[in-house]
Motif scaffolding. Structure first.
Motif, PDB file in Angstrom:
ATOM      1  N   THR A 236       0.999  -1.132  -0.087  1.00  0.00           N
ATOM      2  CA  THR A 236      -0.255  -0.025   0.286  1.00  0.00           C
ATOM      3  C   THR A 236       0.877   1.051   0.361  1.00  0.00           C
ATOM      4  OG1 THR A 236      -0.196   0.391   2.144  1.00  0.00           O
ATOM      5  CG2 THR A 236      -1.797  -1.418   1.044  1.00  0.00           C
ATOM      6  N   VAL A 237       0.296   2.396  -0.306  1.00  0.00           N
ATOM      7  CA  VAL A 237       0.985   3.443  -0.387  1.00  0.00           C
ATOM      8  C   VAL A 237       1.054   3.685   1.196  1.00  0.00           C
ATOM      9  CG1 VAL A 237      -0.667   6.064  -0.019  1.00  0.00           C
ATOM     10  CG2 VAL A 237       0.968   5.800  -1.293  1.00  0.00           C
ATOM     11  N   ALA A 238       0.416   3.653   2.389  1.00  0.00           N
ATOM     12  CA  ALA A 238       0.918   3.738   3.657  1.00  0.00           C
ATOM     13  C   ALA A 238       2.201   2.879   3.979  1.00  0.00           C
ATOM     14  CB  ALA A 238      -0.465   3.860   4.280  1.00  0.00           C
ATOM     15  N   GLU A 239       1.956   1.925   3.822  1.00  0.00           N
ATOM     16  CA  GLU A 239       3.378   0.660   4.063  1.00  0.00           C
ATOM     17  C   GLU A 239       4.696   1.558   2.921  1.00  0.00           C
ATOM     18  OE1 GLU A 239       1.557  -3.030   2.336  1.00  0.00           O
ATOM     19  OE2 GLU A 239       0.758  -3.279   4.507  1.00  0.00           O
ATOM     20  N   GLN A 240       4.223   1.721   2.241  1.00  0.00           N
ATOM     21  CA  GLN A 240       5.662   2.004   1.071  1.00  0.00           C
ATOM     22  C   GLN A 240       5.878   3.768   1.542  1.00  0.00           C
ATOM     23  OE1 GLN A 240       5.557   2.293  -3.349  1.00  0.00           O
ATOM     24  NE2 GLN A 240       4.901  -0.010  -3.057  1.00  0.00           N
ATOM     25  N   THR A 241       5.301   4.221   1.777  1.00  0.00           N
ATOM     26  CA  THR A 241       5.338   5.780   3.106  1.00  0.00           C
ATOM     27  C   THR A 241       6.582   5.291   3.674  1.00  0.00           C
ATOM     28  OG1 THR A 241       3.758   6.954   1.856  1.00  0.00           O
ATOM     29  CG2 THR A 241       4.739   8.214   3.576  1.00  0.00           C
ATOM     30  N   ARG A 242       5.693   5.050   5.044  1.00  0.00           N
ATOM     31  CA  ARG A 242       6.689   4.256   6.233  1.00  0.00           C
ATOM     32  C   ARG A 242       7.745   3.721   6.309  1.00  0.00           C
ATOM     33  NH1 ARG A 242       1.610   3.239   8.466  1.00  0.00           N
ATOM     34  NH2 ARG A 242       1.896   1.103   7.654  1.00  0.00           N
ATOM     35  N   ASP A 243       8.030   3.099   4.858  1.00  0.00           N
ATOM     36  CA  ASP A 243       9.574   2.629   4.602  1.00  0.00           C
ATOM     37  C   ASP A 243      10.603   3.512   3.559  1.00  0.00           C
ATOM     38  OD1 ASP A 243      10.940   0.534   4.082  1.00  0.00           O
ATOM     39  OD2 ASP A 243      10.972   0.198   2.407  1.00  0.00           O
ATOM     40  N   CYS A 244       9.677   4.332   3.089  1.00  0.00           N
ATOM     41  CA  CYS A 244      10.598   5.204   2.705  1.00  0.00           C
ATOM     42  C   CYS A 244      10.736   6.086   3.647  1.00  0.00           C
ATOM     43  CB  CYS A 244       9.498   6.345   1.517  1.00  0.00           C
ATOM     44  SG  CYS A 244      10.306   7.729   1.035  1.00  0.00           S
ATOM     45  N   LEU A 245      10.230   6.539   4.372  1.00  0.00           N
ATOM     46  CA  LEU A 245      10.678   7.729   5.222  1.00  0.00           C
ATOM     47  C   LEU A 245      11.414   7.018   6.515  1.00  0.00           C
ATOM     48  CD1 LEU A 245       7.064   9.762   6.311  1.00  0.00           C
ATOM     49  CD2 LEU A 245       9.136  10.147   4.872  1.00  0.00           C
ATOM     50  N   SER A 246      11.600   5.803   6.864  1.00  0.00           N
ATOM     51  CA  SER A 246      12.400   4.917   7.734  1.00  0.00           C
ATOM     52  C   SER A 246      13.684   5.677   6.440  1.00  0.00           C
ATOM     53  CB  SER A 246      11.934   3.800   7.077  1.00  0.00           C
ATOM     54  OG  SER A 246      12.943   3.274   8.623  1.00  0.00           O
ATOM     55  N   ARG A 247      13.959   4.761   5.640  1.00  0.00           N
ATOM     56  CA  ARG A 247      15.079   4.984   4.970  1.00  0.00           C
ATOM     57  C   ARG A 247      16.223   6.488   4.988  1.00  0.00           C
ATOM     58  NH1 ARG A 247      14.868   1.009   0.005  1.00  0.00           N
ATOM     59  NH2 ARG A 247      13.120  -0.655   0.787  1.00  0.00           N
TER      60      ARG A 247
ATOM     61  N   VAL B 195       7.729  15.301  -2.817  1.00  0.00           N
ATOM     62  CA  VAL B 195       6.563  13.765  -2.922  1.00  0.00           C
ATOM     63  C   VAL B 195       6.380  13.356  -4.402  1.00  0.00           C
ATOM     64  CG1 VAL B 195       5.005  12.605  -1.921  1.00  0.00           C
ATOM     65  CG2 VAL B 195       6.279  14.531  -0.136  1.00  0.00           C
ATOM     66  N   TRP B 196       6.531  12.428  -4.919  1.00  0.00           N
ATOM     67  CA  TRP B 196       5.739  12.361  -6.458  1.00  0.00           C
ATOM     68  C   TRP B 196       5.184  10.900  -5.885  1.00  0.00           C
ATOM     69  CZ3 TRP B 196       6.098  15.485  -9.671  1.00  0.00           C
ATOM     70  CH2 TRP B 196       7.063  15.874 -10.092  1.00  0.00           C
ATOM     71  N   LEU B 197       4.194  11.037  -6.215  1.00  0.00           N
ATOM     72  CA  LEU B 197       2.739   9.973  -5.769  1.00  0.00           C
ATOM     73  C   LEU B 197       2.600   9.473  -7.007  1.00  0.00           C
ATOM     74  CD1 LEU B 197       0.252  11.670  -3.496  1.00  0.00           C
ATOM     75  CD2 LEU B 197       1.904  10.147  -3.068  1.00  0.00           C
ATOM     76  N   ALA B 198       2.791   7.720  -7.850  1.00  0.00           N
ATOM     77  CA  ALA B 198       2.109   7.583  -8.700  1.00  0.00           C
ATOM     78  C   ALA B 198       0.550   7.551  -9.279  1.00  0.00           C
ATOM     79  CB  ALA B 198       1.826   6.614  -9.038  1.00  0.00           C
ATOM     80  N   ASP B 199      -0.210   7.950  -8.068  1.00  0.00           N
ATOM     81  CA  ASP B 199      -1.908   8.414  -7.815  1.00  0.00           C
ATOM     82  C   ASP B 199      -2.232   9.596  -7.157  1.00  0.00           C
ATOM     83  OD1 ASP B 199      -3.846   8.191  -8.054  1.00  0.00           O
ATOM     84  OD2 ASP B 199      -4.569   6.128  -8.984  1.00  0.00           O
ATOM     85  N   MET B 200      -2.553   9.773  -7.129  1.00  0.00           N
ATOM     86  CA  MET B 200      -2.475  11.647  -6.440  1.00  0.00           C
ATOM     87  C   MET B 200      -3.826  11.163  -5.251  1.00  0.00           C
ATOM     88  SD  MET B 200      -0.812  13.812  -6.444  1.00  0.00           S
ATOM     89  CE  MET B 200      -1.404  15.431  -5.163  1.00  0.00           C
ATOM     90  N   SER B 201      -4.727   9.688  -5.605  1.00  0.00           N
ATOM     91  CA  SER B 201      -5.764   9.545  -5.079  1.00  0.00           C
ATOM     92  C   SER B 201      -5.939   9.186  -3.504  1.00  0.00           C
ATOM     93  CB  SER B 201      -6.930   8.402  -5.812  1.00  0.00           C
ATOM     94  OG  SER B 201      -6.200   7.215  -6.398  1.00  0.00           O
ATOM     95  N   ASP B 202      -3.458   8.799  -4.035  1.00  0.00           N
ATOM     96  CA  ASP B 202      -3.051   7.903  -2.707  1.00  0.00           C
ATOM     97  C   ASP B 202      -2.589   9.102  -1.736  1.00  0.00           C
ATOM     98  OD1 ASP B 202      -3.242   5.938  -3.422  1.00  0.00           O
ATOM     99  OD2 ASP B 202      -1.605   5.796  -4.592  1.00  0.00           O
ATOM    100  N   PHE B 203      -3.022  10.597  -2.010  1.00  0.00           N
ATOM    101  CA  PHE B 203      -2.899  11.748  -0.817  1.00  0.00           C
ATOM    102  C   PHE B 203      -2.942  11.420   0.486  1.00  0.00           C
ATOM    103  CE2 PHE B 203      -2.968  16.023   0.357  1.00  0.00           C
ATOM    104  CZ  PHE B 203      -1.621  16.652  -1.047  1.00  0.00           C
ATOM    105  N   ALA B 204      -4.131  11.580   0.352  1.00  0.00           N
ATOM    106  CA  ALA B 204      -4.746  11.535   1.954  1.00  0.00           C
ATOM    107  C   ALA B 204      -4.236  10.567   2.570  1.00  0.00           C
ATOM    108  CB  ALA B 204      -6.057  11.241   1.958  1.00  0.00           C
ATOM    109  N   GLU B 205      -3.796   9.063   2.226  1.00  0.00           N
ATOM    110  CA  GLU B 205      -3.195   7.791   2.877  1.00  0.00           C
ATOM    111  C   GLU B 205      -1.626   8.507   3.038  1.00  0.00           C
ATOM    112  OE1 GLU B 205      -2.555   3.293   2.049  1.00  0.00           O
ATOM    113  OE2 GLU B 205      -4.122   4.251   0.556  1.00  0.00           O
ATOM    114  N   MET B 206      -1.018   8.984   2.226  1.00  0.00           N
ATOM    115  CA  MET B 206       0.084   9.355   2.349  1.00  0.00           C
ATOM    116  C   MET B 206       0.316  10.251   3.674  1.00  0.00           C
ATOM    117  SD  MET B 206       2.412  12.232   1.607  1.00  0.00           S
ATOM    118  CE  MET B 206       1.934  12.638   0.418  1.00  0.00           C
ATOM    119  N   ASN B 207      -0.593  11.688   3.467  1.00  0.00           N
ATOM    120  CA  ASN B 207      -0.191  12.314   4.612  1.00  0.00           C
ATOM    121  C   ASN B 207      -0.187  12.183   5.852  1.00  0.00           C
ATOM    122  OD1 ASN B 207       0.303  14.883   2.623  1.00  0.00           O
ATOM    123  ND2 ASN B 207      -2.079  14.793   2.616  1.00  0.00           N
ATOM    124  N   GLU B 208      -1.423  11.146   6.042  1.00  0.00           N
ATOM    125  CA  GLU B 208      -1.086  10.350   7.105  1.00  0.00           C
ATOM    126  C   GLU B 208      -0.255   9.910   8.030  1.00  0.00           C
ATOM    127  OE1 GLU B 208      -3.801   7.118   9.096  1.00  0.00           O
ATOM    128  OE2 GLU B 208      -5.335   7.630   7.419  1.00  0.00           O
TER     129      GLU B 208
END
Length: 122
Positions: A32-43, A63-76
């Protein structure tokens, strides 16, 4: 003086110049975008530490998202990661990322702790 850290033929993972650390784009693993964001921020955390910086010294994030519909999930995830009162300048856009499985990529620029600078640059 320019200091390159973890340099390969194509890029350096960190570049330091005049008290600023520039990190190469970071991506993460997960479904998910949340999982990828958490891992990315850990890096990002790991690279900031290696550069002599931390989350409170981030100047700018892109921040680059493959799909802007994931904006809220990434922001959380992002909002939970950024320390209160230390939000950097930030931009977020949609882009085709390097691999189809990638959902987010984050590029960070941060101030380096002044104790890490040569005396002439303080």
């Amino acid at each position: 003086m320019i200091e390159r850290i973890d340099t390969k033929k194509r890029m350096s993972r960190i570049l330091k110049h005049n008290g600023v650390a520039y990190l190469c784009g970071q991506v993460g693993e997960g479904a998910t975008v949340a999982e990828q964001t958490r891992d990315c921020l850990s890096r990002v955390d790991s690279l900031l530490e290696k550069a002599g910086s931390d989350r409170k010294h981030i100047l700018q994030a892109i921040v680059w998202l493959a799909d802007m519909s994931d904006f809220a999930e990434m922001n959380e995830v992002w909002d939970a990661w950024v320390p209160d009162g230390f939000a950097p300048a930030r931009a977020c856009g949609e882009a085709k990322l390097a691999r189809d499985v990638l959902k987010v990529e984050i590029i960070v620029t941060a101030a380096v702790n002044q104790s890490d600078l040569p005396e002439a640059h303080k």
